[in-house]
Write an enzyme that holds these catalytic residues in place. Structure first.
Site, short mmCIF file in Angstrom:
data_model
loop_
_atom_site.label_atom_id
_atom_site.label_comp_id
_atom_site.label_asym_id
_atom_site.label_seq_id
_atom_site.Cartn_x
_atom_site.Cartn_y
_atom_site.Cartn_z
N SER A 101 -68.87 54.21 -36.19
CA SER A 101 -68.64 53.09 -37.12
C SER A 101 -67.76 51.75 -36.22
O SER A 101 -67.88 50.71 -36.96
CB SER A 101 -67.91 53.33 -38.35
OG SER A 101 -68.73 54.01 -39.20
N PHE A 159 -74.56 64.46 -45.85
CA PHE A 159 -73.49 65.57 -45.06
C PHE A 159 -72.60 66.47 -45.90
O PHE A 159 -71.63 66.71 -45.65
CB PHE A 159 -72.87 64.80 -44.00
CG PHE A 159 -73.84 63.82 -43.15
CD1 PHE A 159 -74.76 64.65 -42.62
CD2 PHE A 159 -73.65 62.63 -42.69
CE1 PHE A 159 -75.75 63.88 -41.62
CE2 PHE A 159 -74.52 61.94 -42.04
CZ PHE A 159 -75.49 62.55 -41.35
N ARG A 324 -60.90 46.41 -39.57
CA ARG A 324 -59.73 47.16 -40.34
C ARG A 324 -58.29 46.52 -39.65
O ARG A 324 -58.10 46.32 -38.44
CB ARG A 324 -59.89 48.47 -40.05
CG ARG A 324 -58.93 49.25 -41.08
CD ARG A 324 -59.04 50.73 -41.14
NE ARG A 324 -60.34 51.36 -41.68
CZ ARG A 324 -60.42 51.18 -42.92
NH1 ARG A 324 -59.45 50.94 -44.03
NH2 ARG A 324 -61.83 51.88 -43.39
N SER A 365 -65.61 66.41 -34.14
CA SER A 365 -65.82 65.76 -35.27
C SER A 365 -65.98 66.86 -36.58
O SER A 365 -65.73 68.01 -36.06
CB SER A 365 -67.14 65.00 -35.66
OG SER A 365 -68.21 65.79 -35.58
C1 REY Z 1 -70.95 60.89 -40.77
C2 REY Z 1 -70.62 62.49 -41.16
C3 REY Z 1 -69.64 60.15 -41.45
C4 REY Z 1 -69.79 63.06 -40.25
C5 REY Z 1 -69.73 58.70 -41.46
N1 REY Z 1 -69.71 58.25 -40.17
O1 REY Z 1 -70.14 58.09 -42.44
C6 REY Z 1 -69.75 56.89 -40.02
C7 REY Z 1 -68.50 56.52 -39.40
C8 REY Z 1 -70.96 56.05 -39.29
O2 REY Z 1 -67.34 56.28 -40.11
C9 REY Z 1 -69.68 64.61 -40.10
N2 REY Z 1 -68.93 64.84 -41.42
C10 REY Z 1 -68.62 64.99 -38.73
C11 REY Z 1 -69.49 65.63 -42.24
C12 REY Z 1 -68.47 65.89 -43.42
O3 REY Z 1 -70.38 66.13 -42.05
N3 REY Z 1 -69.03 66.90 -44.50
O4 REY Z 1 -67.45 65.02 -39.12
O5 REY Z 1 -69.29 65.43 -37.87
O6 REY Z 1 -68.45 56.38 -38.08
#
Ligand code: REY
Length: 409
Positions: A101, A159, A324, A365
């Site tokens: 992000s 996710f 932010r 992650s």
């Molecule tokens: C994507 C999931 C999270 C990550 C997201 N990322 O919105 C945006 C960001 C682009 O803020 C994944 N988490 C992980 C899950 C949670 O699957 N159930 O942590 O690998 O960068």
């Protein structure tokens, strides 16, 4: 009790906040919280503390972790662990990685440049530029860029099960419209403008606006408007390619089941994120980017002011437009973004004047402990030895930058 004793004691969030020095000449912002505006000298970075933070991230499951500070021409690098678990190559701050992000700040910059060029108005409805896209004409460009549109974050259900969710989209190529449609299957989270609710959908809409207004792809917009002018040689938008070209570190996602193997998540289209999170970069390039932004080199002073009209998120953080602000334990505020794509956690922040920047990465992650630990890199880089600590590690609040359900405890 002296403040030194307090810092050594177990400090609660409330006590910690009372330690924050807010000068008398602080200004009130959009939601009435106070921000120190004085250009006080920053404490020297604490490299020993920084190394400790990265080592903790490794102990908590990250194969590699690194940080780079750029401070008025002085570069400091700290690395620990490996870029590749198979070869055992040591991670390097020259390695490229997926910035997640932090891409949102790039997208916001492009849109603010379009505002400067009078091609876009922040308070105009999104539907003026993209007729019929959104089900509510009251949702403005500003609402989208400040996560106040109320558009549901489609990644919450995508996710909900982390590894199967990821494997289902790893090689998929989505259109923007497909991603927006996934969001619109759900009720809006709030009335337009009324509340902050972090959602990737907002920055998918931002990408659609960029493509509509420039007539070119978002990749071309990043390239010609940011990457080339700033000579960011390691920053690229590879979507929908699954490879990270050139020298890079691999990223490893934590499994959902304790004890299961890490998932090498390096190769993926990142099509589920696109203008909300698909850029690739390095710690050095991210520092150059944020220093240029806060240094006034990317958008007009007026637009930079718009990006910094803060909406209070909690006691220590506020969100502007794709940007932010975090206030650290020593009272210093820093400006930037975080990223969380599978395999990679990124923190990229700079000082008010853009003169000291820190970018940090952990190559895992789906691991809430590492995510919280990495916040300590900001404390070491900007508060130095003045960072409040509890038993050796920086005191940080819970992570709130990503959609609910993204981090795992
Ligand atoms: C994507 C999931 C999270 C990550 C997201 N990322 O919105 C945006 C960001 C682009 O803020 C994944 N988490 C992980 C899950 C949670 O699957 N159930 O942590 O690998 O960068």
């Amino acid at each position: 009790m002296t403040s030194a004793t307090l810092r050594r004691a177990t400090v609660s969030g409330a006590v910690l906040l009372s330690l924050l020095a807010v000068p008398a000449h602080a200004t009130a912002d959009e939601r009435g919280d106070t921000v120190p505006t004085a250009a006080t000298a920053l404490p020297a970075p604490d490299l020993t503390g920084l190394r400790g933070v990265l080592r903790t991230a490794l102990r908590q499951g990250a194969p590699g972790a690194m940080a780079r500070i750029d401070d008025r021409g002085t570069v400091r690098r700290v690395v620990t662990g490996v870029a590749d678990r198979r070869t055992g190559r040591t991670i390097s701050t020259r390695d490229r990685f997926r910035i997640g992000s932090v891409t949102k700040t790039f997208s916001a910059v492009v849109l603010l440049q379009l505002v400067d060029e009078k091609k876009l108005r922040l308070d105009a409805p999104v539907n003026r530029y993209l007729p019929g896209l959104l089900p509510d004409d009251r949702i403005t460009v500003r609402h989208v860029l400040s996560h106040r549109s109320g558009l549901y974050d489609y990644t919450n259900d995508m996710f909900a099960r982390s590894v199967p969710g990821f494997e289902a989209v790893r090689t998929k190529v989505f259109t923007y419209r497909q991603l927006v449609n996934r969001s619109l299957r759900h009720a809006r989270t709030n009335r337009p403008g009324a509340a902050y609710s972090y959602s990737n959908t907002n920055f998918v809409v931002a990408g659609m606006l960029i493509e509509k207004l420039t007539g070119r792809s978002v990749g071309t917009a990043y390239q010609s408007r940011i990457i080339e002018p700033l000579k960011l040689r390691d920053t690229l938008y590879a979507h929908p390619d699954t490879k990270i070209p050139g020298r890079h570190t691999r990223g490893y996602m934590s499994p959902d089941t304790a004890g299961a193997a890490l998932v090498d998540a390096t190769r993926q289209t990142t099509s589920w994120a696109q203008s909300a999170g698909a850029l690739i970069s390095t710690t050095g390039d991210l520092n150059t980017f944020l220093s240029a932004l806060l240094g006034g080199k990317l958008v007009s002073a007026k637009s930079l002011g718009q990006m910094q009209r803060w909406w209070k998120v909690n006691s220590t953080t506020a969100y502007g437009l794709g940007l932010r602000r975090r206030t650290l334990s020593c009272g210093v505020s820093v400006y930037g973004h975080t990223g969380a794509v599978q395999g990679y956690y990124t923190y990229a922040f700079t000082s008010k004047d853009g003169k000291r920047s820190l970018s940090a990465l952990a190559t895992t992650s789906n691991n809430g402990a590492v995510l919280n630990t990495m916040m300590g890199t900001l404390e070491s880089a900007f508060c130095g030895k003045r960072a409040a600590t509890v038993r050796g590690s920086a005191v940080v609040e819970r992570y709130e930058d990503v959609a609910p359900g993204v981090a795992r405890d």
